[in-house]
Design an enzyme around this catalytic site. Structure first.
Site, mmCIF file in Angstrom:
data_model
loop_
_atom_site.group_PDB
_atom_site.id
_atom_site.type_symbol
_atom_site.label_atom_id
_atom_site.label_comp_id
_atom_site.label_asym_id
_atom_site.label_seq_id
_atom_site.Cartn_x
_atom_site.Cartn_y
_atom_site.Cartn_z
ATOM 1 N N CYS A 190 13.630 -9.425 -7.840
ATOM 2 C CA CYS A 190 12.180 -9.125 -7.705
ATOM 3 C C CYS A 190 11.479 -8.772 -8.896
ATOM 4 O O CYS A 190 10.985 -9.536 -9.538
ATOM 5 C CB CYS A 190 11.997 -7.936 -6.710
ATOM 6 S SG CYS A 190 10.311 -7.791 -6.038
ATOM 7 N N HIS A 218 14.818 -10.416 -1.994
ATOM 8 C CA HIS A 218 16.091 -9.558 -2.183
ATOM 9 C C HIS A 218 17.118 -10.168 -1.471
ATOM 10 O O HIS A 218 17.532 -9.913 -0.223
ATOM 11 C CB HIS A 218 15.405 -8.136 -1.724
ATOM 12 C CG HIS A 218 14.621 -7.455 -2.551
ATOM 13 N ND1 HIS A 218 14.832 -6.569 -3.373
ATOM 14 C CD2 HIS A 218 13.037 -7.547 -2.512
ATOM 15 C CE1 HIS A 218 13.774 -6.011 -3.919
ATOM 16 N NE2 HIS A 218 12.728 -6.648 -3.466
ATOM 17 N N GLU A 220 20.125 -9.126 -1.629
ATOM 18 C CA GLU A 220 21.202 -8.064 -1.262
ATOM 19 C C GLU A 220 21.035 -7.552 0.026
ATOM 20 O O GLU A 220 21.719 -7.060 1.018
ATOM 21 C CB GLU A 220 20.927 -6.817 -1.992
ATOM 22 C CG GLU A 220 19.573 -5.990 -1.886
ATOM 23 C CD GLU A 220 18.563 -6.678 -2.876
ATOM 24 O OE1 GLU A 220 17.598 -5.728 -3.133
ATOM 25 O OE2 GLU A 220 18.596 -7.758 -3.193
#
Length: 605
Positions: free
Chosen positions: A401, A528, A530
C-alpha cells in the site's frame, strides 16, 4: 443453531480471540461447520477510524468491512470468509435502533436499553449466525461469539444483559459459556492464586451468566489442587476446567484444547455429543505438524519492518502473521527487526544519534526489507530512504500500500531526477505528483470512504515474478484499503525509466503491482496481501519475500508454476487445472513458460 460465548475476566489481553479461534478449530476438526461473531463494546461504528495505537490493526474483509483484528484471527485459524456484520459494535447497534425509531418502527414506544437495544443485539446475532462463511450452502452448525473487553466493564453491560437473555431465548443445550480468566503467580509467594478467577466468576454470575467451561490462562500448567479449588469455588466440574498455559507458538492452543478434551465438555453442554452430528474425534494432524515444525526451525531470516507504529506489534498483526506463515513454509525461523522509520531520517541523526545509528544498523543487517501500509507524513522520509537502500543494494523489498507508493516516489526522485516528486497526501502542491488522491474518495468524511475490500488485479507483464508467484495467474483478487493511488498520467514515464507496472485494475488506469525486473526481488502492491494469508496457504508475495531473503526464490518460482499448472491431455489440447481455457498443444510450452493463455482466466484467490 448452537452458540459458544467466550468472555474474559480479571485483565484484558488474555487471548480471548485466540481462544475463541482455537475452539472453532477444534469444533471444525470434529466435523462441524463453524462461524464466528466478535462483539466490540466501543461506540465507533467500525474500526476504520481508530488509531493502530488505540486498538491494533484494522482488518479488512472481502466486502470492505473494516473490523477488529480478532476477525483476522478467526479467518486465519478457520480458513473462512467473514462479513462486516460478523463484527458487532455499540455504534452499529445504536445506529440500527435509532434508524428504526426514526422510521416509526416502535409505534410510539419509549425506546430503551431494555428491551430495544438488547433485542437488537440478539436479533443481530441470530441473523448473522445463519450466514455460511465456508463457501458451502446452508447455515453453520455452531457460532462462536467473543465478547470484547472484560466482565464488569460499564460499556459492555447492555451486551452482557442481552447475552443473558439470549441464553434463555435459545434454550438449554444450545448455549455454552466459556470464561477465560487468569491464574497468576505472585513472585513473593510463588504459588498459583485462584482468587482473581473466583471474583471474576462471581461478577459474571451477578450479571446473570454462569460459565460452563473455565479456560484458565497461566504461565505454567495448573497444579492439581488449584483445579480442585477452582472447581469448588466456581461451580464448574474439573473436567470442564481447561488450562491454557504459555506455549512456544499459538498453533499449540487448539492442541491443548484437544488434549484436555475441551471439545467433549463443549459438545456435552451443547447436547451434540449424542446427537449423531459429530462423526469423529478432532483431526488436527496438520496443526500438530505445523506447530512442531515451527518449534524445530533453526536457520534465521531477518526481515526489517520499517514503519511508524513499531511500538505496538498488534498494529501490524496480519503482516507479522503473513511473514510467519511464509517463513515456516520456507523452513526459516523468522526474526523481525523493528525499525522506526523516523529514526532513519537525517533529522534523527542530529536529535537522537544513538537511535539513528541503531536503526540503520538493523536495516543494513536485514536479509529483506518490508514497508507496510500507513497514513500521514510522519516517518515518510525514513521509509523512502529504506526503499532507496533496498533498490541500490539489491536487498529484497516488499512494499504494501503506502510501501508501494513510497517506492514509486523514491524511484522518481533518485532515478528519474524529479526532485519535486511526492504524494499529494504529504505535499498537495507537489510539482511532480506521482501519487494522487483518488477521484471517488471523500475529503470530508473519514469512515468507510476509502477504496475498500476485494478487487481484481490483472497481470500485464507475462512471466513477471508476481505472476509466477501466483502460479502464472492472469488475475488475482486481493483486499484493498487506500485513498491515494499512483498517478496514471506519469506511468509511461516510469515505465520508460525501467519501473514496471505489472498489475493493474480492469480499467488499466489504476496501478496495483510494481516490479524492478533487474532487481533480485523488488515488489510493491497497492493491495494488502497479508489479509488473505493462511497458516497452510501463505500469501504468494510474502512467500516471495522470504524466499528471496533466504536464497530460495528461483526454486520457489519454479514450484509455484508447476503446482498451479499441472496439465493433462484432453483431445489434443492442454487444460490447466480447469481454471484456464484449453490451448493447443503446439503452444503449451510457450504457455507454461510465459504464464499466458489466450482469453485465459486468473486463479482467483
Amino acid at each position: 443453531m448452537k452458540y459458544v460465548l467466550v468472555t474474559g475476566g480479571v485483565v484484558s489481553g488474555l487471548g480471548k480471540g485466540v481462544t475463541a479461534s482455537s475452539i472453532g478449530v477444534v469444533l471444525k476438526a470434529c466435523g462441524l461447520r463453524v462461524t464466528t461473531i466478535k462483539i466490540d463494546p466501543y461506540l465507533n461504528t467500525d474500526a476504520g477510524t481508530m488509531s493502530p495505537f488505540e486498538h491494533g490493526e484494522v482488518f479488512v474483509l472481502d466486502d470492505g468491512g473494516e473490523v477488529d483484528l480478532d476477525l483476522g484471527n478467526y479467518e486465519r485459524f478457520l480458513d473462512i470468509k467473514l462479513t462486516r456484520d460478523n463484527n458487532i459494535t455499540t455504534g452499529k447497534i445504536y445506529q440500527a435502533v435509532i434508524n428504526k425509531e426514526r422510521r416509526g418502527d416502535y409505534l410510539g414506544k419509549t425506546v430503551q436499553v431494555v428491551p430495544h437495544i438488547t433485542d437488537e443485539i440478539q436479533d443481530w446475532i441470530e441473523r448473522v449466525a445463519m450466514n455460511p462463511v465456508d463457501g458451502k450452502e446452508g447455515p453453520p452448525d455452531v457460532c462462536v461469539i467473543e465478547l470484547g473487553g472484560t466482565i464488569g466493564d460499564i460499556e459492555s453491560m447492555p451486551f452482557v444483559e442481552a447475552l443473558g437473555q439470549f441464553s434463555y431465548r435459545v434454550g438449554p443445550g444450545n448455549f455454552c459459556l466459556v470464561h477465560v480468566s487468569l491464574v497468576p503467580v505472585l513472585n513473593v509467594v510463588g504459588e498459583q492464586k485462584t482468587k482473581p478467577t473466583q471474583h471474576s466468576v462471581r461478577g459474571l454470575r451477578r450479571l446473570g451468566l454462569a460459565p460452563d467451561v473455565l479456560a484458565c490462562r497461566s504461565t505454567e500448567p495448573l497444579e492439581e489442587h488449584v483445579e480442585v479449588k477452582l472447581s469448588q469455588f466456581c461451580h464448574v466440574p474439573i473436567s470442564n476446567i481447561v488450562n491454557l498455559h504459555d506455549v512456544t507458538n499459538i498453533w499449540h492452543i487448539p492442541l491443548l484444547l484437544r488434549d484436555q478434551k475441551a471439545h467433549e465438555a463443549i459438545l456435552k453442554v451443547l447436547e451434540l455429543q449424542y446427537a449423531g452430528k459429530v462423526p469423529r474425534e478432532p483431526k488436527l494432524a496438520e496443526w500438530t505438524e505445523r506447530a512442531t515444525k515451527f518449534d524445530k526451525l533453526k536457520t534465521p531470516v531477518n526481515i526489517a519492518m520499517v514503519g511508524k507504529y513499531t511500538g505496538l506489534s498488534d498494529s501490524y498483526l496480519s503482516v507479522l502473521k503473513a511473514l510467519l506463515h511464509a517463513s515456516v513454509a520456507m523452513e526459516r525461523k523468522l526474526v523481525v527487526d523493528w525499525v522506526p522509520s523516523c529514526d532513519l531520517e537525517d533529522s534523527s541523526a542530529r536529535e537522537n544519534p544513538e537511535a539513528h545509528k541503531k536503526a540503520w544498523k538493523l536495516l543494513k543487517g536485514a536479509d529483506g526489507i518490508l514497508v507496510p501500509g500507513g497514513f500521514g507524513d510522519r516517518g515518510v522520509q525514513g521509509k523512502i530512504l529504506a526503499a532507496k537502500y533496498a533498490r541500490e543494494n539489491n536487498v529484497p523489498y516488499l512494499g504494501i500500500c503506502l510501501g508501494m507508493q513510497i517506492a514509486v516516489i523514491e524511484f522518481a526522485r533518485s532515478v528519474m531526477k524529479l526532485c519535486g516528486a511526492n504524494s499529494t497526501e504529504f505535499d498537495p502542491a507537489a510539482t511532480s505528483p506521482c501519487v494522487i488522491f483518488m477521484p471517488e474518495g471523500s475529503k470530508t468524511h473519514m469512515g468507510a470512504t476509502m477504496r475498500l475490500g476485494s478487487r481484481r488485479t490483472y497481470f500485464h507483464v507475462h512471466g513477471c515474478k508476481s505472476a509466477r508467484l501466483y502460479g502464472n495467474a492472469t488475475s488475482v483478487d486481493e483486499r484493498h484499503r487506500h485513498r491515494y493511488e499512483v498517478n496514471p498520467d506519469m506511468v509511461p514515464d516510469f515505465e520508460r525509466a525501467g519501473l514496471q507496472f505489472v498489475g493493474k485494475d480492469e480499467s488499466r488506469r489504476r496501478m496495483e503491482i510494481i516490479e524492478l525486473p533487474s532487481h533480485k526481488f523488488f515488489i510493491g502492491a497497492q493491495f494488502h496481501p497479508e489479509f488473505k494469508s493462511r497458516p497452510g496457504k501463505p500469501s504468494p508475495l510474502f512467500l516471495g519475500l522470504i524466499a528471496a531473503a533466504s536464497g530460495q526464490l528461483e526454486p520457489l518460482l519454479q514450484r509455484s508454476c508447476s503446482n498451479l499448472t499441472k496439465t493433462h491431455m484432453n483431445n489434443g489440447k492442454v487444460q490447466i487445472r480447469k481454471l484456464y481455457p484449453t490451448v493447443p498443444v503446439k503452444s503449451q510450452l510457450n504457455s507454461l513458460v510465459n504464464g499466458y493463455y489466450p482469453n485465459g482466466t486468473g486463479i482467483h484467490t
